[in-house]
Design a protein around this motif. Structure first.
Motif, PDB file in Angstrom:
ATOM      1  N   UNK A 124       0.847  -1.174   0.000  1.00 44.85           N
ATOM      2  CA  UNK A 124       0.000   0.000   0.000  1.00 44.85           C
ATOM      3  C   UNK A 124       0.891   1.236   0.000  1.00 44.85           C
ATOM      4  N   UNK A 125       0.708   2.086  -0.968  1.00 43.66           N
ATOM      5  CA  UNK A 125       1.489   3.313  -1.031  1.00 43.66           C
ATOM      6  C   UNK A 125       1.085   4.228   0.114  1.00 43.66           C
ATOM      7  N   UNK A 126       2.095   4.847   0.771  1.00 44.39           N
ATOM      8  CA  UNK A 126       1.828   5.758   1.880  1.00 44.39           C
ATOM      9  C   UNK A 126       2.605   7.044   1.669  1.00 44.39           C
ATOM     10  N   UNK A 127       2.022   8.145   2.026  1.00 43.16           N
ATOM     11  CA  UNK A 127       2.712   9.437   1.954  1.00 43.16           C
ATOM     12  C   UNK A 127       3.663   9.609   3.132  1.00 43.16           C
ATOM     13  N   UNK A 128       3.302   9.025   4.282  1.00 40.25           N
ATOM     14  CA  UNK A 128       4.108   9.130   5.495  1.00 40.25           C
ATOM     15  C   UNK A 128       4.059   7.784   6.212  1.00 40.25           C
ATOM     16  N   UNK A 129       5.164   7.400   6.854  1.00 37.26           N
ATOM     17  CA  UNK A 129       5.202   6.166   7.639  1.00 37.26           C
ATOM     18  C   UNK A 129       5.176   6.511   9.121  1.00 37.26           C
ATOM     19  N   UNK A 130       4.787   5.551   9.953  1.00 41.83           N
ATOM     20  CA  UNK A 130       4.753   5.796  11.394  1.00 41.83           C
ATOM     21  C   UNK A 130       6.165   6.054  11.911  1.00 41.83           C
ATOM     22  N   UNK A 131       6.258   6.805  13.010  1.00 39.12           N
ATOM     23  CA  UNK A 131       7.557   7.177  13.569  1.00 39.12           C
ATOM     24  C   UNK A 131       8.034   6.123  14.552  1.00 39.12           C
ATOM     25  N   UNK A 132       9.373   5.936  14.590  1.00 40.15           N
ATOM     26  CA  UNK A 132      10.017   5.048  15.560  1.00 40.15           C
ATOM     27  C   UNK A 132      11.220   5.771  16.139  1.00 40.15           C
ATOM     28  N   UNK A 133      11.808   5.216  17.184  1.00 39.59           N
ATOM     29  CA  UNK A 133      13.006   5.817  17.763  1.00 39.59           C
ATOM     30  C   UNK A 133      14.143   5.815  16.753  1.00 39.59           C
ATOM     31  N   UNK A 134      14.300   4.730  16.028  1.00 38.56           N
ATOM     32  CA  UNK A 134      15.381   4.620  15.037  1.00 38.56           C
ATOM     33  C   UNK A 134      15.126   5.508  13.835  1.00 38.56           C
ATOM     34  N   UNK A 135      13.904   5.599  13.413  1.00 40.86           N
ATOM     35  CA  UNK A 135      13.570   6.414  12.251  1.00 40.86           C
ATOM     36  C   UNK A 135      14.252   5.905  10.999  1.00 40.86           C
ATOM     37  N   UNK A 136      14.896   6.805  10.254  1.00 36.52           N
ATOM     38  CA  UNK A 136      15.541   6.452   8.981  1.00 36.52           C
ATOM     39  C   UNK A 136      17.011   6.096   9.154  1.00 36.52           C
TER      40      UNK A 136
END
Length: 144
Positions: A124-136
């Motif tokens: 599923x294409x998403x404009x934004x992903x959920x946030x995590x501590x590690x992030x990108x």
């Protein structure tokens, strides 16, 4: 449920995959050489197994390096056996350093086969992903 993978032995000396211990997750894959030993160096070398397999749809069959060879500096490439492939299984081996060579003999264990169930998924294409501590954060970003 016990699944069955049909295996065709293509040449004399080919061996069925074999689990070394009851608790092993990988099945040993053996070299099936006709022309004598093969020396492995840093350049990838394709080693025949003398096997063709019929993997049922829904299973994921992966070839992985053996830890015993890896300890010696010799790796196999990871490989996927698709359920619609019927040709001979070939394993690519190489050494990780210029001063390491390894001789493969007929019947040597050269890789392991691990089989799991495939997951049916949808993307599923998403404009934004959920946030995590590690992030990108990339390789090594967790400090380990």
């Amino acid at each position: 449920m016990l699944e069955t993978i049909r295996v065709q032995l293509l040449r004399p000396g080919a061996r069925l995959p074999f689990r070394a211990t009851e608790q092993a997750s990988g099945y040993d894959i053996h070299a099936c050489l006709e022309g004598g030993p093969v020396v492995i160096g840093q350049r990838p070398v394709v080693i025949p197994t003398g096997l063709a397999m019929e993997v049922p749809p829904g299973l994921d069959a992966q070839f992985r390096p053996r830890s015993g060879l890896a300890r010696q500096g010799v790796l196999s490439t990871f490989g996927t056996l698709d359920s619609d492939y019927r040709g001979e299984i070939m394993i690519t081996l190489y050494s990780v350093a210029p001063d390491i060579s390894h001789t493969v003999q007929h019947g040597d264990r050269i890789a392991q086969l691990v089989v799991t169930r495939l997951a049916e998924i949808a993307f599923e294409q998403a404009l934004v992903l959920s946030e995590t501590i590690r992030g990108a954060g990339g390789h090594g970003s967790t400090g380990r």
